[in-house]
Design a protein around this motif. Structure first.
Motif: not given
Length: 867
Positions: A122, A156, A153
């Motif tokens: 992630g 994030r 991502n």
């Protein structure tokens, strides 16, 4: 632009990670027990299925459990699951500290935990990757087509804050986690902290929660882990600032758009609140100073640097270096002194295997540290006293360390490609001596010679490679080698095994003027020291600028061999070299080791040069003298070859021809026509056969005579000693060469003269038998006519003078023995001539022998003329 502080911190972080990486095995080794088909935590799953307390439905078999189940139930894994989990997470933690995050993800995947891969990924920054392909399109040859790919991502910031919270949750469970289930205690593997400790440390690190990560027992064992955690957090904070600034610029741009979607944030910019929270939580990493980090780590671990050398371990040499660097200049000085005294531990025979394995990590690391410190001291403009003292310590140690490290490299052939570079760091005197010793004692194969020489030309100062090569060849020439009378001692001499062979002879097309007959017995008798000397010439045969020296030293080696050939035998004119080992060795060297195109290449190269002297002081006179000397020695060998050819011919050809072998009838009336015709045919066949045999001997004898005379002239004129040493040679070399040339001429020239006397005398004897055979077959009167017929049939003699069929005097015919005796007497005029002054090369006893030969030839001439 990236600030210098950030760059420097990244260098330190990369250094720490590279040091950690040396202790982490490859991914294949870490995953050697992995099985992608395994059920995650299968021992725990098996226990739950077999225990009725946990199985609510007997018809349903549990295949897997939730990743958070152990934390929710506040229990530990069963059987070997906990041990394997510790192994996986501890390995992933080691990979993170080694900068191998992708390998950590691969390891989780191979051990059947893809959910960890998804959760740890992630942190990838969201953005658009543009891939541009150049394509031809119409008139525009550079038309480009771009493909846009979204990566990373977009959520994030949410992931970052979530991981932060998970990290605190795991840490709190780590402090209170106790197994209170008596039913599971028999199947539980107990470890200090367990897998939860590694999970918490990894989660905190990925969340950039530096303070929480530092409190973990996993990252609390050594100061180097703390240092890595601090610098990782500082660099992550800088990247977070860049990320937030970028998203803020995207948000500002969207607000300025006059569209219906102006209030709709761009993808990836929706989480401004979480971004600011992350920045606030990591604010300390932007304010902390490096000296504060050192102080904190020093307090936690009782100091980073120990002045007591006894506390240092050889296996932690890289950590000793790092701790000294981050502690101050004075400690670096102590480290260098410790290093000088402990480096031998890595190079000793007892630790050979360890040194071989850790060569790239320990020894090269040490050398580069020393060179780095030396460079820093040289660049210190302020001339700080502490830096100056450090420079003095380094200067005293660096050559010792380099010498030891070079010894390690030279002892391992697989590392020879590094020798040239590290040798170039030594002072020139040390560089020359250590390189000469290495090349002489260790390098023997052609491939290895090319390797080390190419590196010397690349890394050494210009021209130094030739200076080293000269020392190598001179060492090979001057090295003490026992004489042939002490073969046992000679056989015990140590030479590289690769030198104990002779190169195969060249074909006539490759070496038209250098030929020799192979003698298998002598091949095996050549001394190993001579083989070593012969092979050494290859060092100078790879680059054109070395060819001049190759010729000079080839001549030197040839002089050494020829001066050791057998002396002339006073009781024999044969001067035969068939059983002379040194002559055979010299001939093998000039025909099988010295490139046949060497002289032509040197002449071509010097025709391009305008200067009379090359960069290393060798003048054109050296080149000219070297070419002339080589030509003279080559002429000597060719004369010996022609002599052997002559000896083969004159030995195998019988001067007599039996008339009975030519008869075509068994008899008849001597007065008949048939008998007369048969008799004429027999005489014609006889004349033709005698002429054929005679011409073979005459031609080879005349060829041998001319070749030997040319060799005598070449030896007398081309082996000249200069009166003035203006050739760039030192006095010792110049005087030695002059003495050798003078001795060589006194040895070879008389030998060539006696060889020629032998040829002429034996040819005269053969021709005498040739004539006597005619007289015996046809009588004295008729033999004159037959001899004249043979003489007149010759259109051209071996000397090339054209003769007429009629009216030619037979007095000077080569078919008379006295003609060859006269040629022996003519040698006296050549020897006594003031033009060549050949008499100067005859010692008193040899001149006496020569005069005796002349007297014998005079008597023999009278006998032949009388007959």
């Amino acid at each position: 632009a990236v600030p210098d502080l950030v760059k420097r911190r990244q260098i330190i972080l990369s250094w720490i990670e590279s040091c950690n990486a040396r202790h982490v095995p490859s991914l294949n080794v870490l995953c050697r027990h992995a099985n992608n088909n395994n059920i995650m935590w299968k021992d725990t799953v098996h226990y739950l299925n077999s225990n009725s307390k946990y199985s609510t439905n007997s018809n349903h078999t549990l295949e897997s459990i939730h990743p958070d189940a152990p934390f929710i139930a506040n229990t530990t894994l069963l059987g070997n699951d906990e041990a394997q989990e510790i192994y996986i997470l501890s390995s992933c933690m080691a990979l993170l500290k080694a900068g191998r995050f992708e390998d950590a993800l691969d390891m989780c995947s191979q051990y059947g935990q893809p959910w960890r891969v998804a959760s740890w990924r992630g942190n990838e920054v969201y953005g658009v990757l543009e891939i541009v392909d150049s394509k031809e399109n119409g008139d525009d040859d550079n038309a480009k087509e771009a493909d846009h790919h979204f990566c990373g991502n977009p959520h994030r910031p949410i992931w970052k804050r979530t991981m932060w919270k998970i990290g605190h949750t795991l840490n709190s469970k780590l402090l209170t986690s106790i197994d209170n289930d008596p039913n599971m205690s028999q199947n539980t593997t107990k470890f200090a902290g367990g897998s939860l400790a590694y999970d918490a440390a990894i989660t905190s690190t990925l969340a950039d929660d530096t303070q929480l990560a530092l409190s973990s027992p996993v990252l609390h064992k050594h100061w180097i882990d703390g240092l890595w955690t601090y610098f990782h957090g500082m660099q992550a904070r800088f990247l977070e600032q860049i990320y937030c600034s970028h998203n803020q610029a995207r948000r500002e741009r969207r607000k300025k758009e006059i569209t219906s979607i102006a209030n709709v944030p761009m993808e990836g910019t929706e989480y401004e609140k979480e971004e600011k929270e992350q920045l606030v939580c990591t604010t300390e990493m932007s304010r902390i100073q490096e000296d504060t980090i050192m102080s904190n780590l020093g307090k936690k671990h009782g100091g980073l640097f120990s002045n007591s050398n006894s506390d240092w371990k050889d296996s932690d040499i890289w950590m000793n270096a790092m701790s000294s660097f981050i502690s101050g200049v004075s400690n670096v000085e102590v480290f260098v002194q410790w290093l000088s005294s402990h480096l031998s531990n890595y190079l000793s025979d007892d630790n050979q295997e360890q040194s071989s394995v850790n060569e790239n990590s320990n020894l090269r690391f040490v050398i580069h540290i020393i060179l780095f410190i030396e460079l820093l001291c040289e660049l210190d403009d302020n001339k700080d006293t502490a830096i100056k003292n450090l420079g003095n310590v380094v200067s005293q140690s660096r050559n010792l360390i380099l010498d030891k490290y070079l010894g390690h490299l030279m002892s391992r052939k697989s590392l020879w490609h590094l020798v040239g570079f590290y040798s170039s760091l030594l002072p020139q005197d040390n560089l020359v001596s250590i390189t000469v010793e290495f090349w002489v004692t260790s390098v023997s194969d052609d491939k290895d010679r090319r390797l080390v020489l190419s590196h010397a030309r690349k890394f050494f100062p210009e021209g130094l490679d030739l200076i080293i090569l000269r020392d190598v060849i001179q060492y090979s020439i001057r090295a003490h080698v026992p004489t042939g009378d002490d073969l046992q001692a000679e056989s015990e001499s140590c030479f590289p095994s690769a030198l104990l062979y002779l190169l195969p002879p060249m074909s006539k097309s490759d070496h038209p003027t250098g030929r020799m007959d192979i003698n298998e017995v002598m091949e095996k008798q050549i001394l190993r020291g001579d083989l070593w000397m012969m092979h050494s010439i290859h060092w100078l045969c790879y680059y054109p600028e070395h060819f001049t020296d190759a010729l000079i030293y080839a001549n030197t080696i040839l002089r050494k061999f020829l001066l050791q050939t057998k002396p002339f035998k006073e009781d024999s004119l044969a001067c035969d070299t068939v059983d002379d080992l040194k002559f055979y060795t010299a001939q093998a060297f000039i025909t099988r080791f010295v490139p046949h195109s060497l002289v032509d290449a040197i002449i071509e190269e010097y025709e391009k040069e305008d200067d009379d002297r090359d960069a290393l002081g060798l003048g054109r006179s050296v080149v000219q003298n070297g070419i002339h000397e080589h030509s003279a020695i080559s002429a000597y060998f060719e004369a010996q070859n022609v002599f052997n050819d002559w000896k083969t011919v004159i030995t195998n050809i019988n001067p007599t021809v039996a008339v009975s072998d030519l008869s075509t009838s068994s008899g008849g009336d001597p007065n008949s026509l048939e008998y007369s015709i048969s008799n004429k045919m027999i005489r014609k066949l006889y004349v033709d056969k005698k002429k054929e045999l005679g011409l073979q001997v005459i031609n080879i004898s005349e060829m041998a005579r001319c070749t030997i005379i040319e060799a005598i002239v070449s030896l007398s004129q081309d082996l000249g000693e200069n009166n003035i040493n203006d050739e760039g040679l030192n006095d010792e070399v110049y005087l030695e060469r002059g003495n050798e040339l003078s001795t060589l001429k006194q040895k070879l020239i008389p030998n060539m003269v006696f060889l020629l006397v032998n040829i002429l005398d034996e040819t005269a004897k053969w021709i005498d038998d040739f004539v006597q055979d005619i007289t015996f077959a046809f009588g004295k009167e008729e033999s004159k006519e037959i001899l004249l017929r043979i003489h007149r049939k010759i259109l051209s003699t071996s000397s090339g003078e054209e003769r007429d069929e009629c009216g030619t005097s037979i007095i000077s015919s080569p078919f008379l023995p006295q003609t060859w005796s006269r040629k022996i007497l003519h040698l006296a005029d050549d020897i006594a001539s003031e033009d060549n002054k050949l008499y100067e090369y005859f010692e008193k006893n040899k001149m006496k022998i020569f005069m005796n030969y002349m007297a014998e030839a005079s008597v023999q001439l009278l006998i032949y003329q009388q007959e």
